[in-house]
Design a protein around this motif. Structure first.
Motif, short mmCIF file in Angstrom:
data_model
loop_
_atom_site.label_atom_id
_atom_site.label_comp_id
_atom_site.label_asym_id
_atom_site.label_seq_id
_atom_site.Cartn_x
_atom_site.Cartn_y
_atom_site.Cartn_z
N LYS A 82 21.98 -38.45 105.38
CA LYS A 82 23.20 -39.12 105.83
C LYS A 82 24.44 -38.37 105.33
O LYS A 82 25.44 -38.23 106.04
CB LYS A 82 23.19 -40.55 105.30
CG LYS A 82 24.35 -41.39 105.70
CD LYS A 82 23.91 -42.51 106.63
CE LYS A 82 25.02 -42.98 107.54
NZ LYS A 82 26.19 -43.44 106.83
N ASN A 83 24.36 -37.88 104.09
CA ASN A 83 25.51 -37.21 103.48
C ASN A 83 25.50 -35.70 103.66
O ASN A 83 26.31 -35.00 103.05
CB ASN A 83 25.59 -37.55 101.99
CG ASN A 83 25.89 -39.02 101.79
OD1 ASN A 83 26.81 -39.54 102.41
ND2 ASN A 83 25.11 -39.69 100.96
N GLY A 84 24.55 -35.21 104.43
CA GLY A 84 24.49 -33.77 104.67
C GLY A 84 24.18 -32.96 103.43
O GLY A 84 24.52 -31.78 103.34
N GLU A 85 23.55 -33.61 102.44
CA GLU A 85 23.22 -32.89 101.21
C GLU A 85 21.79 -32.37 101.25
O GLU A 85 20.96 -32.85 102.01
CB GLU A 85 23.38 -33.83 100.00
CG GLU A 85 24.84 -34.10 99.69
CD GLU A 85 25.05 -35.27 98.76
OE1 GLU A 85 24.05 -35.78 98.21
OE2 GLU A 85 26.20 -35.67 98.61
N ILE A 86 21.53 -31.40 100.37
CA ILE A 86 20.21 -30.78 100.36
C ILE A 86 19.25 -31.63 99.52
O ILE A 86 19.54 -31.95 98.37
CB ILE A 86 20.29 -29.36 99.77
CG1 ILE A 86 21.32 -28.51 100.55
CG2 ILE A 86 18.91 -28.70 99.79
CD1 ILE A 86 20.99 -28.25 101.98
N VAL A 87 18.13 -31.96 100.09
CA VAL A 87 17.08 -32.71 99.39
C VAL A 87 16.51 -31.81 98.28
O VAL A 87 16.35 -30.59 98.51
CB VAL A 87 15.96 -33.09 100.39
CG1 VAL A 87 14.78 -33.77 99.70
CG2 VAL A 87 16.53 -34.00 101.49
N PRO A 88 16.21 -32.37 97.10
CA PRO A 88 15.65 -31.52 96.03
C PRO A 88 14.49 -30.68 96.56
O PRO A 88 13.60 -31.18 97.25
CB PRO A 88 15.19 -32.53 94.98
CG PRO A 88 16.09 -33.70 95.18
CD PRO A 88 16.36 -33.77 96.66
N MET A 89 14.55 -29.40 96.24
CA MET A 89 13.68 -28.43 96.91
C MET A 89 12.18 -28.68 96.71
O MET A 89 11.38 -28.29 97.55
CB MET A 89 14.04 -27.02 96.49
CG MET A 89 13.98 -26.78 95.00
SD MET A 89 12.58 -25.82 94.50
CE MET A 89 12.86 -25.70 92.75
N GLU A 90 11.82 -29.34 95.61
CA GLU A 90 10.40 -29.57 95.37
C GLU A 90 9.77 -30.34 96.54
O GLU A 90 8.63 -30.08 96.94
CB GLU A 90 10.19 -30.38 94.08
CG GLU A 90 10.51 -29.61 92.81
CD GLU A 90 11.99 -29.58 92.46
OE1 GLU A 90 12.80 -30.18 93.20
OE2 GLU A 90 12.34 -28.92 91.47
N VAL A 91 10.53 -31.31 97.07
CA VAL A 91 10.01 -32.13 98.16
C VAL A 91 9.78 -31.27 99.40
O VAL A 91 8.70 -31.28 100.01
CB VAL A 91 11.02 -33.27 98.50
CG1 VAL A 91 10.54 -34.07 99.69
CG2 VAL A 91 11.26 -34.14 97.28
N THR A 92 10.79 -30.49 99.76
CA THR A 92 10.74 -29.73 101.01
C THR A 92 9.72 -28.60 100.93
O THR A 92 8.98 -28.34 101.89
CB THR A 92 12.15 -29.19 101.33
OG1 THR A 92 13.10 -30.22 101.07
CG2 THR A 92 12.25 -28.76 102.77
N MET A 123 19.66 -21.56 97.53
CA MET A 123 18.98 -20.44 96.86
C MET A 123 17.70 -20.88 96.13
O MET A 123 16.71 -20.15 96.15
CB MET A 123 19.92 -19.74 95.86
CG MET A 123 20.70 -18.58 96.43
SD MET A 123 19.79 -17.46 97.51
CE MET A 123 18.66 -16.67 96.40
N ASP A 124 17.72 -22.04 95.50
CA ASP A 124 16.51 -22.43 94.75
C ASP A 124 15.31 -22.61 95.68
O ASP A 124 14.17 -22.26 95.33
CB ASP A 124 16.76 -23.67 93.86
CG ASP A 124 17.07 -24.95 94.63
OD1 ASP A 124 17.28 -24.89 95.87
OD2 ASP A 124 17.12 -26.02 93.98
N GLN A 125 15.55 -23.11 96.90
CA GLN A 125 14.45 -23.27 97.87
C GLN A 125 13.89 -21.90 98.26
O GLN A 125 12.68 -21.72 98.41
CB GLN A 125 14.93 -23.93 99.16
CG GLN A 125 15.54 -25.29 99.02
CD GLN A 125 15.90 -25.90 100.38
OE1 GLN A 125 16.06 -25.19 101.38
NE2 GLN A 125 16.03 -27.22 100.41
N ALA A 126 14.80 -20.96 98.46
CA ALA A 126 14.41 -19.62 98.90
C ALA A 126 13.50 -18.98 97.86
O ALA A 126 12.41 -18.46 98.17
CB ALA A 126 15.64 -18.76 99.13
N LEU A 127 13.96 -19.02 96.61
CA LEU A 127 13.21 -18.35 95.54
C LEU A 127 11.87 -19.04 95.31
O LEU A 127 10.84 -18.38 95.18
CB LEU A 127 14.04 -18.33 94.24
CG LEU A 127 15.37 -17.56 94.36
CD1 LEU A 127 16.19 -17.69 93.09
CD2 LEU A 127 15.13 -16.07 94.67
#
Ligand code: C5P
Ligand code: MG
Length: 222
Positions: A82-92, A123-127
């Protein structure tokens, strides 16, 4: 930064992995990036029908997880979207890895070629993804002016039923894209892994440009 408390379990699992789940010599991963409304999903659908990729949209996987009865991440995902924020990468990262495993298990003889759409957005998701799941072959980056993306999203919002295709959420998504996601594109650009495509034109023309550029680079891997 310590992981969000709701994702500590998933984070611990990812942190205990010495090598990526998939080898890039066995599995081809293309990341597909671009601002909201750039046409990533549209182009992915065409690449699937023409070349037999498997299309995994991070946003779609997150929306499905949000709806899954009993998901411990439902509320967190809903708020972020809803807020256009990035979900913590662990989930994705975990959702993507599970989807890749399931695809390979269900269709063991199909080509192991994945379009990972709308990821990595930070960046954290990418790495993390390249460290624990699979290094990506390249990044397709669909470049589109904001006013055109906004026009497309508002049009889509008339029928998409998405909680974030409205003027206020769109503004927040654009800001996240500039501040958080463009640094990912810049990072891969420096490594020479970005294929940049002008996405302003209608879908057919953008697809022609996509085929031409990808064909030149991937040859028979396409
Ligand atoms: O790609 P899509 O527009 O469907 O993504 C919708 C939302 O899902 C994003 O605005 C963001 O809140 C979340 N998302 C994310 N991380 C990703 C992809 C999407 O947090 N890699
Ligand atoms: Mg999409």
């Amino acid at each position: 930064m310590p992981p969000h408390p709701a994702v500590a379990g998933a984070a611990a699992q990812l942190n205990n992995k010495p090598t990526p789940t998939f080898s890039p010599s066995d599995v081809t991963v293309l990341f597909v990036l671009g601002g909201p409304g750039a046409g990533k999903g549209t182009q992915c659908a065409r690449l699937v029908s023409e070349y037999g990729f498997t299309h995994l949209s991070a946003g779609d996987l997150l929306r499905a997880e949000q709806e899954r009865p009993g998901s411990e991440f439902g509320e967190l995902i809903k708020d972020c979207i809803k807020n256009g924020e990035i979900v913590p990468m662990e989930v994705t990262v975990k959702l993507l890895e599970n989807a890749m495993k399931a695809t390979i298990q269900d269709k063991p003889t199909a080509p192991k070629k994945f379009l990972i759409d709308g990821f990595p957005r930070k960046m954290d998701q990418a790495l993390k993804f390249e460290e624990v799941v699979c290094p990506a072959r390249l990044v397709l980056f669909y470049d589109c002016p904001e006013d055109e993306m906004e026009r497309r999203l508002l049009e889509r919002g008339k029928t998409s039923g998405r909680a974030d295709d409205n003027a206020e959420s769109i503004r927040k998504r654009f800001r996240t894209f500039i501040e958080t996601s463009m640094p990912v594109v810049d990072h891969y650009e420096k490594e020479g892994r970005v294929v940049k495509i002008d996405a302003t034109a209608p879908p057919d023309a953008v697809f022609e440009a996509t085929k031409a550029k990808l064909g030149k680079i991937l040859g028979d891997k396409l």
